[in-house]
Design an enzyme around this catalytic site. Sequence first.
Site, mmCIF file in Angstrom:
data_model
loop_
_atom_site.group_PDB
_atom_site.id
_atom_site.type_symbol
_atom_site.label_atom_id
_atom_site.label_comp_id
_atom_site.label_asym_id
_atom_site.label_seq_id
_atom_site.Cartn_x
_atom_site.Cartn_y
_atom_site.Cartn_z
ATOM 1 N N CYS A 2 -19.307 66.007 15.048
ATOM 2 C CA CYS A 2 -19.215 67.089 14.065
ATOM 3 C C CYS A 2 -18.538 66.695 12.744
ATOM 4 O O CYS A 2 -17.495 66.056 12.747
ATOM 5 C CB CYS A 2 -18.472 68.283 14.639
ATOM 6 N N ARG A 27 -21.649 60.380 11.341
ATOM 7 C CA ARG A 27 -20.838 60.748 12.501
ATOM 8 C C ARG A 27 -21.710 61.149 13.690
ATOM 9 O O ARG A 27 -21.212 61.249 14.809
ATOM 10 C CB ARG A 27 -19.902 61.903 12.131
ATOM 11 N N TRP A 74 -22.620 68.273 16.520
ATOM 12 C CA TRP A 74 -23.009 67.385 17.625
ATOM 13 C C TRP A 74 -22.799 68.221 18.876
ATOM 14 O O TRP A 74 -21.659 68.486 19.269
ATOM 15 C CB TRP A 74 -22.114 66.152 17.595
ATOM 16 N N ASN A 100 -14.691 71.380 14.524
ATOM 17 C CA ASN A 100 -14.944 70.094 15.177
ATOM 18 C C ASN A 100 -13.953 69.973 16.327
ATOM 19 O O ASN A 100 -12.746 70.035 16.109
ATOM 20 C CB ASN A 100 -14.736 68.949 14.169
ATOM 21 N N GLY A 101 -14.473 69.819 17.542
ATOM 22 C CA GLY A 101 -13.591 69.714 18.711
ATOM 23 C C GLY A 101 -14.111 70.586 19.828
ATOM 24 O O GLY A 101 -15.288 70.971 19.841
ATOM 25 N N GLU A 481 -20.492 42.032 23.903
ATOM 26 C CA GLU A 481 -20.608 42.713 22.611
ATOM 27 C C GLU A 481 -22.036 42.594 22.062
ATOM 28 O O GLU A 481 -22.568 43.556 21.512
ATOM 29 C CB GLU A 481 -19.571 42.150 21.618
ATOM 30 N N LYS A 485 -24.486 45.774 21.272
ATOM 31 C CA LYS A 485 -25.087 45.959 19.948
ATOM 32 C C LYS A 485 -26.587 46.180 20.085
ATOM 33 O O LYS A 485 -27.153 47.069 19.483
ATOM 34 C CB LYS A 485 -24.795 44.715 19.110
ATOM 35 N N GLU A 488 -27.477 49.675 21.819
ATOM 36 C CA GLU A 488 -27.262 50.926 21.097
ATOM 37 C C GLU A 488 -28.208 51.127 19.926
ATOM 38 O O GLU A 488 -28.520 52.256 19.588
ATOM 39 C CB GLU A 488 -25.799 51.106 20.667
ATOM 40 N N HIS A 504 -24.725 34.966 42.010
ATOM 41 C CA HIS A 504 -24.204 35.877 43.045
ATOM 42 C C HIS A 504 -25.008 37.169 43.088
ATOM 43 O O HIS A 504 -24.524 38.183 43.577
ATOM 44 C CB HIS A 504 -22.716 36.133 42.803
ATOM 45 N N LYS A 603 -20.578 58.311 15.613
ATOM 46 C CA LYS A 603 -19.722 57.230 15.122
ATOM 47 C C LYS A 603 -18.316 57.344 15.701
ATOM 48 O O LYS A 603 -17.682 56.360 16.046
ATOM 49 C CB LYS A 603 -19.679 57.275 13.590
HETATM 50 C C1 AGP Z 1 -19.838 50.364 18.527
HETATM 51 O O1 AGP Z 1 -20.971 49.755 18.052
HETATM 52 C C2 AGP Z 1 -20.020 51.657 19.131
HETATM 53 N N1 AGP Z 1 -20.696 52.575 18.316
HETATM 54 C C3 AGP Z 1 -18.871 52.221 19.940
HETATM 55 O O2 AGP Z 1 -18.850 51.460 21.104
HETATM 56 C C4 AGP Z 1 -17.457 52.246 19.332
HETATM 57 O O3 AGP Z 1 -16.978 50.942 19.175
HETATM 58 C C5 AGP Z 1 -16.518 53.058 20.251
HETATM 59 O O4 AGP Z 1 -16.994 54.368 20.323
HETATM 60 C C6 AGP Z 1 -15.078 53.043 19.797
HETATM 61 O O5 AGP Z 1 -14.920 53.618 18.547
HETATM 62 P P1 AGP Z 1 -13.592 53.422 17.727
HETATM 63 O O6 AGP Z 1 -13.510 51.986 17.371
HETATM 64 O O7 AGP Z 1 -13.744 54.297 16.522
HETATM 65 O O8 AGP Z 1 -12.458 53.826 18.599
#
Ligand code: AGP
Length: 608
Positions: A2, A27, A74, A100-101, A481, A485, A488, A504, A603
């Site tokens: 949001c 966001r 959201w 928001n919340g 990582e 990437k 997502e 294994h 985000k």
């Molecule tokens: C990263 O590409 C992601 N969108 C997600 O994993 C993100 O890193 C995670 O939600 C943590 O967010 P923050 O760093 O704002 O705490």
Amino acid sequence: MCGIIGYVGKKNAVPILIDGLKKLEYRGYDSSGIAIYNDNSLSIHKSKGKLKNLENKIEGKTLYSNLGIGHTRWATHGEPADVNSHAHTSTRETIAEIHNGIIENYLELKSFLQKNSQCVFKSETDTEIIAHLIDYFYEGNLFDAVYNATQKMEGAYSIGVICKDEPNKLIGVRKDSPLIIGIGENENFIASDIPAILKYTKDVLLIENNQFAEITKDNVKVFDNDKNEIKSKFFKVTWDEECAEKEGFDHFTLKEIFEQPKAVHRTLHHNIKNNEIHFENINITKDELKSFNKIYILGCGTAYNAGLIGKYALKKFAGINAMCEIASEFRYNDPIIDENTLVICISQSGETLDTLQSLRLAKEKRAKILSIVNIVGSSITRESDYIFYTLGGPEIGVASTKIFTCQLMGLYLLSLHFGNLLRRISDDEIKFYINELISIPDKIQKLLDDSEKIKQIASEQFQNESIFYMGRNVDMEIAYESSLKLKEISYINSFAIGAGELKHGTIALVKDETFVISFATQEFLFDKMISNIKEIKARGAYVLTIVKDECKDISDLCDKVLKIPYTLDIFTPILSIIPMQLLAYHISVMRGNDVDKPRNLAKSVTVE
Ligand code: AGP
């Protein structure tokens, strides 16, 4: 999640609200809406889906107002639908509000209002309750009504409220969800994040949890939870609007990948002078450091992956055996914490609820908190004892790229500093390591200059439905990582594994043409990786291997070899992630995905 924007001033609020909402799109949202004061009434416009739908809805209407609030939603309570979008109004349409919340006790409040007022509920949201509750308490003073309503509300909320009978006033409240106040000339703003207001002002007031702002066009008053007026922290934004624009790149994600040499350089050089480390907000002494018998590193998603690599750096440079845990698991896992515990929280946004709540749990148990955060003044920084700011500038793409490499730089510096404090590494050694870190931005640039090569690989692989990653030691963590990437933004099924763990179980998945990306940058593990590559090649896999520039030629063993510039083993992750970010990006574009705003993702994850 949001996004909130609010305006009071002399200009027409409508384009300002729409523009602000566009800046908050990153966001993540599924519907949007605005409420403005117009001709002695509140006029509400909202729409499910992209902001364009809202724009189309209001196009051609002559909407003009000097006061308004806007919101990108959201969905949590109630599906994405026009009726569930914000702003919500009270039944008499006196009050309009955005939120928001999550209001945790909304069902209880709903039955209270159903018994004690005439209000009629229109939506399935928890948010609507707030408008009715404020109206229930409204006796001619909006501030008091909002204050009284919040005393009954439980949960997390930042809210923006306007009232038909007080058309010169905007009220903002912050509790466990982000909210800032922008100070302009003859105009003031509230917003979830700085990019929303940057076009109009760089002067920002940071309000804290449980604080209330009463805002007119010429005045901002901030009150604490006992209604005492307080002086809030003023903050001048140092980056400009262009930083939050695409600047000729097709997507924010690509722009942010290419910004890494500068972002990492800034993060490094801000903290070194004459090849010595000097932190602004971390004054841990040697004795204090020695008193910690436990160090946890916490984060979610990419921030957690950065922590995984930080764990190796702390061990190598400072001899510290830290534990790195996913924040959402940590707090439900009875962590052993006391006053001799240091908790390192990593977060781009500084608002991730799981990380924030873990921090609070640790604080309750008297641990010290050191945070590595990108957003100045965010909740996590406010509740930390020590802060390391990643100086990456705004990261708009949902996929974290430049802040990940800045977080790694922060973790390297911190580990070196701790190592030096504990005299595990000498001043000369630290200079040597810092010199190596100084060379990193140019090496990142070199990898970016070669991006066409990665685009070519993407064009060969973008229709693949699964891509595996493997490595050992820090290469295993960078495999995690890289896989995150890819998942997502490309929506390709992917996993990462420690290469030694393959046989294994997971090797059963490898068949003809399975695309496997392997990392073999750790010199002491090179031969072990070669054996693992042979194992999967023997089962028909198509293997791309990432190696250091000067390593042994393995081109006859793999289908493709990608070289990263030479650096010390421990620092390779900050380089080897670059081609992997580019690969995920190009695959995502080739599959026609919304790279900057991938489906189902936000985000900043401010709910559990
Ligand atoms: C990263 O590409 C992601 N969108 C997600 O994993 C993100 O890193 C995670 O939600 C943590 O967010 P923050 O760093 O704002 O705490």
